[in-house]
Design a protein around this motif. Structure first.
Motif, short mmCIF file in Angstrom:
data_model
loop_
_atom_site.label_atom_id
_atom_site.label_comp_id
_atom_site.label_asym_id
_atom_site.label_seq_id
_atom_site.Cartn_x
_atom_site.Cartn_y
_atom_site.Cartn_z
N LEU A 109 3.40 -4.48 -10.64
CA LEU A 109 2.71 -3.73 -9.58
C LEU A 109 1.23 -3.59 -9.89
CD1 LEU A 109 5.35 -0.97 -8.78
CD2 LEU A 109 4.69 -2.90 -7.35
N ASN A 110 0.92 -3.32 -11.16
CA ASN A 110 -0.48 -3.25 -11.55
C ASN A 110 -1.21 -4.55 -11.20
OD1 ASN A 110 -0.85 -0.69 -12.59
ND2 ASN A 110 -0.27 -1.26 -14.67
N ALA A 111 -0.59 -5.66 -11.61
CA ALA A 111 -1.21 -6.96 -11.38
C ALA A 111 -1.36 -7.22 -9.89
CB ALA A 111 -0.39 -8.06 -12.03
N LEU A 112 -0.38 -6.77 -9.12
CA LEU A 112 -0.43 -6.95 -7.67
C LEU A 112 -1.63 -6.22 -7.08
CD1 LEU A 112 1.52 -8.36 -5.70
CD2 LEU A 112 2.43 -6.13 -5.14
N MET A 113 -1.80 -4.98 -7.48
CA MET A 113 -2.93 -4.20 -6.95
C MET A 113 -4.25 -4.86 -7.29
SD MET A 113 -2.14 -0.14 -7.37
CE MET A 113 -1.50 -0.11 -9.02
N ILE A 114 -4.33 -5.37 -8.52
CA ILE A 114 -5.60 -5.91 -8.98
C ILE A 114 -5.88 -7.28 -8.39
CG2 ILE A 114 -6.80 -6.74 -11.04
CD1 ILE A 114 -5.41 -4.46 -12.55
N ASN A 115 -4.85 -8.13 -8.32
CA ASN A 115 -5.10 -9.49 -7.87
C ASN A 115 -5.00 -9.65 -6.36
OD1 ASN A 115 -5.49 -11.22 -10.29
ND2 ASN A 115 -3.59 -10.24 -10.87
N LYS A 116 -3.98 -9.04 -5.76
CA LYS A 116 -3.82 -9.23 -4.32
C LYS A 116 -4.70 -8.28 -3.53
CE LYS A 116 -1.63 -11.98 -1.86
NZ LYS A 116 -0.75 -12.97 -2.45
N LEU A 117 -4.69 -7.01 -3.90
CA LEU A 117 -5.44 -6.03 -3.12
C LEU A 117 -6.84 -5.82 -3.65
CD1 LEU A 117 -2.66 -3.38 -2.45
CD2 LEU A 117 -3.49 -5.16 -0.96
N LYS A 118 -7.20 -6.56 -4.66
CA LYS A 118 -8.57 -6.53 -5.19
C LYS A 118 -9.03 -5.13 -5.60
CE LYS A 118 -9.33 -10.89 -3.83
NZ LYS A 118 -8.35 -11.71 -4.50
N PHE A 119 -8.11 -4.33 -6.12
CA PHE A 119 -8.53 -3.03 -6.65
C PHE A 119 -9.31 -3.26 -7.93
CE2 PHE A 119 -5.02 0.11 -5.10
CZ PHE A 119 -5.14 -0.38 -3.82
N PRO A 120 -10.34 -2.45 -8.19
CA PRO A 120 -10.94 -2.52 -9.51
C PRO A 120 -9.86 -2.16 -10.54
CG PRO A 120 -12.25 -1.15 -8.04
CD PRO A 120 -10.99 -1.46 -7.32
N PRO A 121 -9.72 -2.93 -11.61
CA PRO A 121 -8.63 -2.71 -12.56
C PRO A 121 -8.55 -1.26 -13.05
CG PRO A 121 -9.78 -4.71 -13.13
CD PRO A 121 -10.54 -4.10 -12.00
N ALA B 302 -6.50 5.10 -0.76
CA ALA B 302 -7.90 4.99 -0.37
C ALA B 302 -8.42 3.58 -0.62
CB ALA B 302 -8.75 6.01 -1.13
N MET B 303 -8.06 3.01 -1.78
CA MET B 303 -8.50 1.66 -2.11
C MET B 303 -7.89 0.63 -1.17
SD MET B 303 -10.36 1.28 -5.03
CE MET B 303 -11.50 2.26 -4.13
N ALA B 304 -6.61 0.85 -0.87
CA ALA B 304 -5.93 -0.12 0.00
C ALA B 304 -6.57 -0.13 1.38
CB ALA B 304 -4.45 0.22 0.08
N VAL B 305 -6.86 1.06 1.90
CA VAL B 305 -7.50 1.14 3.21
C VAL B 305 -8.82 0.37 3.19
CG1 VAL B 305 -8.73 2.71 4.74
CG2 VAL B 305 -6.45 3.29 3.96
N ASP B 306 -9.58 0.57 2.11
CA ASP B 306 -10.84 -0.14 1.98
C ASP B 306 -10.63 -1.65 1.99
OD1 ASP B 306 -12.80 2.06 -0.14
OD2 ASP B 306 -12.83 1.68 2.01
N TYR B 307 -9.61 -2.09 1.27
CA TYR B 307 -9.35 -3.53 1.18
C TYR B 307 -9.09 -4.12 2.56
CZ TYR B 307 -6.75 -7.83 0.39
OH TYR B 307 -6.29 -9.11 0.43
N PHE B 308 -8.21 -3.45 3.31
CA PHE B 308 -7.88 -4.00 4.62
C PHE B 308 -9.05 -3.92 5.58
CE2 PHE B 308 -3.76 -5.39 3.88
CZ PHE B 308 -3.08 -4.47 3.10
N ASN B 309 -9.82 -2.85 5.46
CA ASN B 309 -11.02 -2.70 6.25
C ASN B 309 -11.98 -3.85 6.01
OD1 ASN B 309 -11.64 -0.87 8.14
ND2 ASN B 309 -12.53 0.66 6.77
N ASN B 310 -12.22 -4.12 4.71
CA ASN B 310 -13.12 -5.21 4.33
C ASN B 310 -12.64 -6.54 4.87
OD1 ASN B 310 -15.16 -4.00 3.00
ND2 ASN B 310 -14.25 -4.15 0.99
N LEU B 311 -11.34 -6.75 4.77
CA LEU B 311 -10.74 -7.99 5.25
C LEU B 311 -11.05 -8.18 6.72
CD1 LEU B 311 -9.11 -9.79 3.39
CD2 LEU B 311 -7.04 -8.99 4.50
#
Lengths: 339, 327, 496
Positions: A109-121, B302-311
């Protein structure tokens, strides 16, 4: 062409010297308490828990990222395994395996957030650590779970070798360190970590797959953290949601002290292991001579910053070396071409 | 006009706040009792003061994970000063001064030593944390100064704590500075495009240092306000939960993690959302650990919303470029 | 007031390359001066000296007779110089008006922004440029063309006396170009100094009054636009004494059947590209920066997404979804930016050489150290890489040696490379090593492999390739064999 190697001038030797020096200083300071068998066992127990998290931290740091949810994952897995075994009557061996699997899923799940959703690690792993802490408390409350009469756990936690001196954990630690050390230093996979850490794009253009590597590394980090958690429960016989929180930070500090540089420039498991020993001896010594645990936190913080500063200064120095070296080789080439 | 409102992030934040307030009230009508509202506002005020500093630091393109630890240690120092007879106003200013020094230390670490701010401030936060425990010998530092107490706990009509007003005032002041002054715009430029700022003659390092001092200084103020209200400061107060609360509020409110966008208004709404959520969870009987969990979930959301917004934005930008290329 | 800017005796060198030699050049106000030359002539470097990004090794820059020296680009801006580069320096999350006035926001003495005035003055500039952009729109939401216009308006607002444009019309539409030229005419009328760097002949003849031609880091000569022709300019830009570099080059005479057949290749950046590569052939790709050659190769190599088109390798239809697939099929790419994309700089020569063939260097579970050393040794010897050991980190090597490491990687004994794609392989490399690289390229062809050789250096691409394909603006404009090719003809095709 032969590699130049000189053990005595290497940083491993310096770390070894530091460990010995610390032991000597603290033994004198503590009037011999430091070297009592019980204390040595304490040090070893600490190193054991530190080792797994440290290996995970080392691998990820070489790749250029960091997992600050390791502590929480370890605690969570500890609680899960204890809970499955005690509250649900699952055979403890299976409970352990389940807990390890859960750890892997969390890593995924961590990797998913970072790679797919582009969260800052940092944010991804920070939120994961919060969720796990909260979830952990929900499931086992602040009292945690105590385990009784569980054969596998007892085997892992209580078995000792060499006349009650060396706990089972140490053997497992050494096994992991050796295996992971070999993987990092000698296998293609290990090489891939250094390459992707050094330049992700170049690695990709040479046919490697940094994204796949990222997933593997985060799952691995979570798995190792879970191992720490299991070993903790096995020895202490209680699982708390905050059991391993302090090891999070110490794991990173150990890696930095051991010469692991962000981004694959340098660092390996041997250095990491020595860094862990340094830290464990230091922390134990500090508390043996009477400082309370909070001083340890302060000193660890200072050590981390000093380690990072030395790293950064080193990097600057080698950057300067690059410029002078390339100018030197350029003028050498020019004079050779003229000849 | 309508479209502008419905596409603004603040609108949805506000809606969300109202929504969960309604839900919690339905579950437990005590949610909107005067007592509870007061509690919510108190809780928001400490994190809020810290959030003001954190949000602005994030906008300038940096971060500080040691804010909570600094706030705690500064408050301890301030409390010692008050107990030693120093007037509380001076002690508070002293605490803030200490915070500013911490900010300078962070800037030194980042720019002169070359350590990445993320891990550097993580390390330093351990130092302040540990020192707080050490110098208080793990006991609370209690105060008996009556006027200081008023500073932290005075209320308007038994409902609105002055402490909350401090947050509102700070938000308004900083909104003004960041949006309406040259200096404030420079901060946005540093965060938005470092090179463009540099070319425009802005000394990026200097701006960053100021923002770091600002963040730690406000953290110290938050610590003092908390001490004032509770009559005491404990070495475990603030620390990471506050730091993360401040950061989560800012991120919820639209402050981008890399800097250059977001504003106090959004951050304030983010703060209220977080606080109301936490309080509601508490009221309906869940323990604080659920709060911790939801803190993490909100941050990820919050981060996920940002991601989809950016997309979505990138897609529309691409379409725009293709259109103008065809024309 | 007659203004002028003068470069006197400017020299600038970078590792491996003398970018500017003895530049003496005066630009007067009240007219538009073009700076032309092929890639590598030194135009960008000269602009960077003007804008304060780079300090010259020797020589002086004077403005209206007074010597100036810049430690920081901001000083150049204060001295009245605005250079508009191709890479935009805008803050995307801030408004158009704030970007245009970025270094001079109108405010009162307390520092409080005067929004109204900011908006008014921005609107004035927008009206003057005839643009339908709102002053309060976020710059990041504008199209690329509009962002470019914002950059230009920024310079206009600064009221700089010296304005230099570096390929400003690349992202602009016709009507926007008209607007731009109208503005340039006005700047000229106001007596300002305008420098215009471009490859587009049509524009140069339309808007400029004088031309300065650079070649190989030197100022060749100047002309008045009205008194010259396109072909004269082209011949001034090229035509150099080739010297011995290519005299001893041993080329491949045995060119075989078609090995790579590309039909109608289209991606986001290129349009309907079709060409063939023969066995044993060195196929050159000429063109100017931005022509789309790198993009063609990225599509071939599996990096960029292919919108339409067909690629057939040795008779088989292929479409690589990733570099890994391309490498397995025998197609390899040496990227243009060797530092950012080619090498893992912190790692050793040996590590860099073995990256694509790690699987083949295994002994059981572990890497076979002996085999790796042998591979690296062989590469170092074959390419004459100057290093004391194979463990030296590549970051410490000179540009030439770094390029050789990349070549060694793709042609090592364990690779089954069929097609070698080289993107600007001799950029930033000294003459001696260049000659070595040319011979390596030809040797590779002699082994029956195919080579695609992208270069913006005309002499190089003509003398090394068997056939040259010229590209411009994302499509192919022509194809010439080495026998027929002249620098003039290639350049003409590159600018069509």
């Amino acid at each position: 062409m032969k590699k130049k190697s000189n053990f005595f001038s290497s940083k491993y030797f310096s770390l070894l010297i530091i460990i010995v020096a610390l032991l000597i200083i603290f033994t004198i300071w503590s009037k011999g308490m430091m070297l009592k068998p019980l204390n040595i066992r304490n040090i070893l127990n600490n190193v054991v828990l530190l080792s797994f998290i440290g290996i995970g931290a080392c691998f990820l740091m070489l790749y250029g990222e960091m997992d600050i949810s390791s502590g929480a994952i370890g605690s969570f897995s500890a609680c899960m395994s204890a809970m499955f075994a005690m509250n649900y009557g699952i055979p403890d061996g299976i409970a352990i395996i389940l807990a390890l699997l859960i750890g892997c899923v969390i890593g995924f799940l961590n990797a998913l957030m970072i790679n797919k959703l582009k969260f800052p690690p940092f944010i991804a792993t920070m939120s994961m650590s919060y969720v796990l802490q909260g979830l952990g408390y929900l499931l086992v409350t602040a009292l945690g779970v105590s385990i009784k009469k569980l054969p596998t756990f007892n085997f892992l936690g209580d078995t000792k070798f060499f006349d009650n001196l060396v706990p089972m954990g140490v053997l497992i630690s050494i096994l992991f360190l050796v295996v992971y050390g070999l993987i990092l230093a000698k296998t293609k996979f290990g090489r891939t970590i250094y390459l992707c850490g050094g330049n992700r794009l170049a690695a990709k253009l040479c046919g490697l797959n940094p994204t796949k590597l990222s997933y593997i590394l985060y799952i691995n980090s979570a798995f190792l953290a879970s191992v720490s958690g299991i070993m903790y429960v096995a020895r202490v016989k209680t699982a708390l949601p905050t059991a391993l929180t302090s090891y999070q930070f110490t794991g990173i500090t150990a890696a930095v002290l051991g010469g692991v540089a962000f981004g694959g420039g340098s660092g390996n498991i041997l250095g990491c292991a020595l860094g862990m020993l340094v830290l464990a001896v230091f922390n134990n010594g500090v508390s043996t001579v009477g400082f309370n645990a909070n001083y340890t936190t302060v000193f660890n913080g200072v050590l981390l910053i000093v380690g990072l500063a030395l790293d950064a200064i080193n990097a600057r120095r080698s950057a300067r070396k690059v410029v002078t070296s390339s100018l030197a080789s350029l003028s050498k080439e020019k004079s050779e071409n003229k000849a | 006009m309508i479209k502008k409102i419905t596409t603004s992030r603040n609108f949805y934040l506000f809606l969300f706040i109202v929504l969960i307030a309604v839900i919690f009230t339905i579950i437990n009508p005590l949610f909107i009792s005067a007592d509870n509202i007061r509690n919510i506002l108190y809780a928001a005020s400490i994190t809020g003061v810290m959030m003001v500093g954190m949000a602005n630091l994030l906008i300038s393109g940096n971060m500080d994970l040691s804010a909570g630890a600094v706030g705690c240690f500064a408050a301890i120092l301030g409390s010692y000063m008050i107990n030693a007879g120093v007037p509380w106003v001076i002690a508070t200013i002293g605490a803030i001064g200490f915070g500013v020094l911490c900010g300078l230390l962070n800037a030194f670490m980042t720019y002169k030593l070359g350590i990445m701010p993320f891990i550097g401030t993580l390390g330093i936060s351990n130092v302040w944390s540990g020192l707080a425990a050490v110098i208080t010998r793990q006991a609370s530092v209690t105060l008996t100064n009556e006027s200081f107490f008023v500073f932290g706990s005075a209320k308007i009509g038994n409902l609105i704590p002055w402490a909350f007003l401090y947050v509102v005032i700070l938000c308004l002041v900083y909104t003004f500075i960041m949006k309406c002054t040259k200096a404030g715009r420079k901060v946005y430029m540093c965060g938005g495009n470092r090179n463009a700022a540099r070319l425009a003659g802005i000394k990026v390092e200097k701006v960053s240092t100021v923002m770091m001092c600002n963040c730690s200084g406000l953290a110290a103020l938050a610590g003092m306000i908390m001490t004032a209200r509770m009559h005491l400061i404990h070495y475990q107060n603030l620390q990471t939960t506050s730091t993360m609360g401040a950061m989560t509020s800012a991120l919820l409110g639209g402050v981008a993690f890399g800097g250059g966008s977001g504003a106090m208004g959004g951050a304030f709404l983010g703060l209220m959302l977080l606080t109301i959520f936490k309080n509601g969870i508490d009221i309906i009987g869940c323990n604080e650990y659920v709060q911790i969990m939801f803190n993490g979930i909100l941050l990820a959301a919050a981060m996920a919303v940002d991601y989809f917004n950016n997309l979505a934005q990138q897609k529309s930008l691409k379409a725009k470029n293709e259109e103008s290329a065809k024309a | 007031m007659a203004q002028f800017v003068e470069f006197s005796g400017i020299y600038k060198a970078f590792p491996g390359v003398q970018a500017l030699s003895d530049i003496n050049f005066r630009i007067d106000g009240g007219k538009v001066t073009a700076l032309i030359g092929e890639n590598g002539a030194g135009k960008s470097t000269l602009l960077k000296v003007l804008s304060g990004e780079i300090r010259p090794d020797a020589g002086t820059l004077t403005i209206n007779g007074e010597q100036v020296s810049f430690n920081h680009p901001n000083q150049a801006i204060k001295a009245g110089i605005s250079v508009i580069y191709q890479e935009r320096q805008l803050v995307p999350m801030m408004t158009v008006m704030e970007n245009i006035f970025i270094d001079d926001l109108p405010a009162n003495k307390f520092g409080i922004l005067n929004r109204k005035e900011l908006k008014k003055r921005t609107q004035e500039i927008l009206d003057k440029f005839g643009l339908k952009i709102s002053p309060t729109e976020l710059v990041g939401r504008l199209s690329v063309a509009h962002q470019q216009m914002v950059e230009i308006m920024k310079a206009y607002r600064r009221n700089s006396n010296i304005i230099a444009f570096d390929e400003p019309t690349a992202p602009l539409m016709d009507n926007e170009i008209d607007t731009l030229f109208k503005i340039i005419e006005e700047l000229k009328a106001e007596g300002k100094i305008v420098l215009y760097v471009s490859h587009r002949m049509a524009e140069i003849f339309r808007i400029t009054d004088e031309l300065a031609i650079m070649k190989d880091g030197k100022m060749v000569t100047t002309r008045k636009t009205a008194e010259t022709t396109e072909s004269e300019l082209v011949s001034l830009m090229v035509g150099r004494d080739v010297g011995d570099t290519y005299k001893n080059l041993v080329r491949n005479d045995n060119i075989g059947e078609v090995m790579l057949d590309v039909k109608g290749l289209t991606t986001e950046a290129i349009n309907d590209v079709s060409f063939q590569l023969h066995r044993g052939e060195v196929l050159g790709f000429a063109g100017l920066v931005g022509a789309g050659r790198t993009e063609v190769m990225r599509a071939l190599f599996g990096v960029d997404k292919i919108v339409s088109g067909e690629i057939s390798l040795e008779g088989q239809n292929v479409k690589f979804a990733s570099p890994k697939e391309a490498i397995e099929a025998g197609v390899v790419l040496c990227p243009e930016d060797r530092k950012e994309q080619g090498l893992v700089l912190p790692r050793s020569i040996s590590d860099n050489i073995s990256i694509p063939v790690l699987d083949k260097l295994k002994k059981g579970l572990f890497m076979d150290k002996k085999a790796e050393i042998a591979l690296a040794d062989e590469g170092v010897a074959r390419y004459n890489i100057k290093t004391p050991t194979i463990d030296k980190r590549t970051v410490e090597l000179s540009g030439g040696n770094q390029q050789k490491v990349i070549l060694a990687r793709w042609t090592s004994a364990k690779m089954n490379t069929k097609i070698l794609i080289l993107d600007e392989p001799t950029k930033g490399i000294d003459v001696g090593t260049k000659a070595e690289v040319y011979q390596m390229v030809c040797d590779f062809a002699r082994e029956g492999k195919g080579v695609i050789f992208i270069s913006s250096e005309l002499t190089e691409v003509i003398n090394v390739s068997d056939r040259i394909i010229v590209m411009h603006d994302g499509h192919i404009t022509g194809e010439v064999s080495r026998a027929e090719a002249t620098e003039e003809s290639i350049l003409a095709l590159a600018m069509k």
